[in-house]
Design an enzyme around this catalytic site. Structure first.
Site, PDB file in Angstrom:
ATOM      1  CG  HIS A   9      -6.371  -0.516   5.520  1.00 15.55           C
ATOM      2  ND1 HIS A   9      -5.369  -1.344   5.057  1.00 15.55           N
ATOM      3  CD2 HIS A   9      -6.310   0.594   4.723  1.00 15.55           C
ATOM      4  CE1 HIS A   9      -4.739  -0.774   4.049  1.00 15.55           C
ATOM      5  NE2 HIS A   9      -5.297   0.407   3.827  1.00 15.55           N
ATOM      6  CG  ASP A  17      -2.185   0.774   1.044  1.00 10.65           C
ATOM      7  OD1 ASP A  17      -2.379   1.340  -0.043  1.00 10.65           O
ATOM      8  OD2 ASP A  17      -2.996   0.840   1.990  1.00 10.65           O
ATOM      9  CB  CYS A  32      -5.539   4.305  -2.576  1.00 13.35           C
ATOM     10  SG  CYS A  32      -6.314   3.331  -3.875  1.00 13.35           S
TER      11      CYS A  32
HETATM   12  P1  HMG Z   1      -9.233  -4.092 -16.722  1.00 11.57           P
HETATM   13  O1  HMG Z   1      -8.510  -3.183 -17.667  1.00 11.57           O
HETATM   14  O2  HMG Z   1     -10.672  -3.874 -16.510  1.00 11.57           O
HETATM   15  O3  HMG Z   1      -8.966  -5.629 -17.069  1.00 11.57           O
HETATM   16  O4  HMG Z   1      -8.488  -4.033 -15.336  1.00 11.57           O
HETATM   17  P2  HMG Z   1      -9.236  -6.479 -18.334  1.00 11.57           P
HETATM   18  O5  HMG Z   1      -9.641  -7.830 -17.844  1.00 11.57           O
HETATM   19  O6  HMG Z   1     -10.137  -5.769 -19.320  1.00 11.57           O
HETATM   20  O7  HMG Z   1      -7.769  -6.577 -18.989  1.00 11.57           O
HETATM   21  C1  HMG Z   1      -7.116  -5.453 -19.546  1.00 11.57           C
HETATM   22  C2  HMG Z   1      -5.648  -5.744 -19.611  1.00 11.57           C
HETATM   23  O8  HMG Z   1      -5.134  -5.891 -18.276  1.00 11.57           O
HETATM   24  C3  HMG Z   1      -5.313  -7.037 -20.332  1.00 11.57           C
HETATM   25  O9  HMG Z   1      -4.054  -6.859 -20.994  1.00 11.57           O
HETATM   26  C4  HMG Z   1      -5.140  -8.038 -19.224  1.00 11.57           C
HETATM   27  O10 HMG Z   1      -4.309  -9.117 -19.572  1.00 11.57           O
HETATM   28  C5  HMG Z   1      -4.495  -7.170 -18.162  1.00 11.57           C
HETATM   29  P3  HMG Z   1      -3.962  -6.552 -22.567  1.00 11.57           P
HETATM   30  O11 HMG Z   1      -4.684  -7.687 -23.230  1.00 11.57           O
HETATM   31  O12 HMG Z   1      -4.681  -5.220 -22.778  1.00 11.57           O
HETATM   32  O13 HMG Z   1      -2.487  -6.498 -22.824  1.00 11.57           O
HETATM   33  N1  HMG Z   1      -4.740  -7.703 -16.804  1.00 11.57           N
HETATM   34  C6  HMG Z   1      -3.764  -7.979 -15.928  1.00 11.57           C
HETATM   35  N2  HMG Z   1      -2.424  -7.845 -16.012  1.00 11.57           N
HETATM   36  C7  HMG Z   1      -1.712  -8.238 -14.940  1.00 11.57           C
HETATM   37  N3  HMG Z   1      -2.276  -8.737 -13.804  1.00 11.57           N
HETATM   38  C8  HMG Z   1      -3.606  -8.895 -13.699  1.00 11.57           C
HETATM   39  C9  HMG Z   1      -4.406  -8.493 -14.802  1.00 11.57           C
HETATM   40  N4  HMG Z   1      -5.734  -8.530 -15.039  1.00 11.57           N
HETATM   41  C10 HMG Z   1      -5.919  -8.045 -16.267  1.00 11.57           C
HETATM   42  N5  HMG Z   1      -4.141  -9.384 -12.596  1.00 11.57           N
HETATM   43  C11 HMG Z   1      -7.871  -4.783 -13.155  1.00 11.57           C
HETATM   44  C12 HMG Z   1      -8.961  -4.736 -14.204  1.00 11.57           C
HETATM   45  C13 HMG Z   1      -8.499  -5.229 -11.864  1.00 11.57           C
HETATM   46  C14 HMG Z   1      -6.792  -5.759 -13.599  1.00 11.57           C
HETATM   47  C15 HMG Z   1      -7.270  -3.350 -13.030  1.00 11.57           C
HETATM   48  O14 HMG Z   1      -8.302  -2.471 -12.794  1.00 11.57           O
HETATM   49  C16 HMG Z   1      -6.258  -3.251 -11.929  1.00 11.57           C
HETATM   50  O15 HMG Z   1      -5.181  -3.847 -12.005  1.00 11.57           O
HETATM   51  N6  HMG Z   1      -6.580  -2.498 -10.889  1.00 11.57           N
HETATM   52  C17 HMG Z   1      -5.685  -2.429  -9.742  1.00 11.57           C
HETATM   53  C18 HMG Z   1      -5.979  -1.277  -8.914  1.00 11.57           C
HETATM   54  C19 HMG Z   1      -5.120  -1.309  -7.695  1.00 11.57           C
HETATM   55  O16 HMG Z   1      -4.182  -2.097  -7.553  1.00 11.57           O
HETATM   56  N7  HMG Z   1      -5.456  -0.389  -6.762  1.00 11.57           N
HETATM   57  C20 HMG Z   1      -4.735  -0.299  -5.522  1.00 11.57           C
HETATM   58  C21 HMG Z   1      -4.995  -1.446  -4.588  1.00 11.57           C
HETATM   59  S1  HMG Z   1      -6.506  -1.275  -3.653  1.00 11.57           S
HETATM   60  C22 HMG Z   1      -6.054  -0.262  -2.333  1.00 11.57           C
HETATM   61  O17 HMG Z   1      -4.975   0.270  -2.293  1.00 11.57           O
HETATM   62  C23 HMG Z   1      -7.003  -0.125  -1.185  1.00 11.57           C
HETATM   63  C24 HMG Z   1      -6.557  -0.913   0.053  1.00 11.57           C
HETATM   64  O18 HMG Z   1      -5.291  -0.491   0.520  1.00 11.57           O
HETATM   65  C25 HMG Z   1      -7.574  -0.739   1.201  1.00 11.57           C
HETATM   66  C26 HMG Z   1      -7.949   0.729   1.422  1.00 11.57           C
HETATM   67  O19 HMG Z   1      -7.078   1.550   1.731  1.00 11.57           O
HETATM   68  O20 HMG Z   1      -9.139   0.996   1.264  1.00 11.57           O
HETATM   69  C27 HMG Z   1      -6.498  -2.425  -0.257  1.00 11.57           C
HETATM   70 MG    MG Z   2      -4.978   1.370   1.822  1.00 11.48          MG
END
Ligand code: HMG
Ligand code: MG
Length: 306
Positions: free
Chosen positions: A205, A14, A238
């Site tokens: 958190h 994070d 985030c």
């Molecule tokens: P998307 O664009 O909707 O996914 O992303 P898609 O299924 O349409 O795929 C698009 C492209 O992404 C494709 O590649 C997939 O292969 C690739 P392309 O064909 O265009 O070359 N892809 C991936 N690549 C690597 N790893 C994967 C993956 N999945 C698809 N797993 C997705 C949807 C969820 C992947 C995207 O929105 C994403 O990665 N989001 C991440 C956001 C994130 O990490 N945010 C921070 C974490 S949450 C947080 O911090 C909060 C927390 O701390 C608690 C709090 O504080 O509240 C936990």
């Molecule tokens: Mg967080």
């Protein structure tokens, strides 16, 4: 009530996911190694998300391969979908965290789907985890407010928490992603969730945007929670929550907990040294980034940059 409070250290994930400079994998690995010596029992290591979305953690495989795992420490990784789960399994993760939100708008911005769709995506992921005896955490973001839609009804937090628990999450972390909540709000939210999901399955958190995180943790401890997330040196935020500043600092949480008479098993002095060390590494990374940017604008460049 137990006197032991479990700290879930989220700095390497994070924290570093929100740094403007990309921290090299060897520094991440060293951060995780050092944290593993402090007595912290859960160190979130990285995320198997899209590198287009979070380039800071594009080296997830490299980081996981480099960690020398300690038997007493868990190293969960974030997994958003089945693709992420395949990557996590290939990297030999033994603990995962799925993540959704209590706010529809945040869910769309963060993971590009609705809350209901995210739950559908988690089903096969959690099934695989169960088959392979992998421990699963479920995160809910925006439990006390959302940067896009504003207020978030407590009933919505309770509904999502209940679904995650029914899906098979071992632990559910309630995230105040933008650090907007105050102690009574935090307590009321936790109380409502704990009426449906056992308190010993719940973690809190907090991000520290308005300096409320310790007070919120205190209110939740009084309510009975015994798991709290935090980030060494208060790294974090985030990328999809405008204005979200760092997580509450692990050093501050441990100091408060020990002062209150709780046991954490964590060596505060070691932790403080790690906080100072990682801060120095980040300052260096920022300086070299600024140096490179300056070089890019110079008309006469040293040979290696020409
Ligand atoms: P998307 O664009 O909707 O996914 O992303 P898609 O299924 O349409 O795929 C698009 C492209 O992404 C494709 O590649 C997939 O292969 C690739 P392309 O064909 O265009 O070359 N892809 C991936 N690549 C690597 N790893 C994967 C993956 N999945 C698809 N797993 C997705 C949807 C969820 C992947 C995207 O929105 C994403 O990665 N989001 C991440 C956001 C994130 O990490 N945010 C921070 C974490 S949450 C947080 O911090 C909060 C927390 O701390 C608690 C709090 O504080 O509240 C936990
Ligand atoms: Mg967080």
């Amino acid at each position: 009530m137990s006197d032991y409070v479990k700290i879930v250290e989220v700095g390497a994930r994070d924290g570093l996911q929100n740094e403007s400079s990309i921290v090299p994998a060897y520094i991440k690995q060293e951060l995780i190694r050092r944290l593993g010596l402090t007595g912290i029992s859960v160190i979130e290591a990285t995320s198997f998300v899209s590198q287009e979305w979070v380039p800071q953690l594009a080296d997830a495989e490299e980081v996981m391969a480099a960690i020398k795992r300690r038997p007493e420490v868990r190293y969960p990784v974030l997994v958003p979908n089945e693709y992420g789960m395949r990557r996590a399994l290939a990297a030999k993760a033994r603990e995962i965290a799925v993540f959704t939100a209590a706010s529809e708008e945040f869910s769309q911005h963060n993971i590009n789907c609705s809350i209901a769709e995210s739950i559908q995506r988690f089903k096969p992921v959690i099934e695989q985890a169960r088959e392979q005896d992998i421990w699963v955490r479920g995160y809910i973001s925006c439990v006390l407010g959302c940067p896009y839609q504003g207020q978030v009804p407590i009933a919505q937090v309770v509904a999502v928490a209940t679904q995650l628990r029914e899906l098979g999450c071992d632990e559910i972390s309630l995230g105040d992603t933008i650090g907007i909540g105050t102690p009574h709000q935090a307590r009321d939210m936790l109380r409502a969730v704990a009426a449906e999901v056992a308190m010993d399955r719940l973690a809190v958190h907090f991000h520290d945007t308005y300096g409320q995180a310790l007070a919120n943790i205190f209110a939740c401890l009084e309510e009975g929670v015994r798991i709290t997330d935090s980030s060494v040196a208060g790294l974090g935020g985030c990328p999809y929550a405008r204005g979200a500043t760092g997580n509450v600092a692990t050093e501050d949480v441990v100091y408060m907990l020990h002062g209150l008479g709780f046991d954490t098993g964590v060596d505060l002095d070691m932790l403080a040294e790690i906080g100072a060390w990682i801060t120095k590494q980040l300052a260096r990374a920022n300086t070299s980034r600024a140096g490179l940017a300056r070089l890019a604008t110079m008309s006469i460049k040293p040979k290696m940059f020409a």
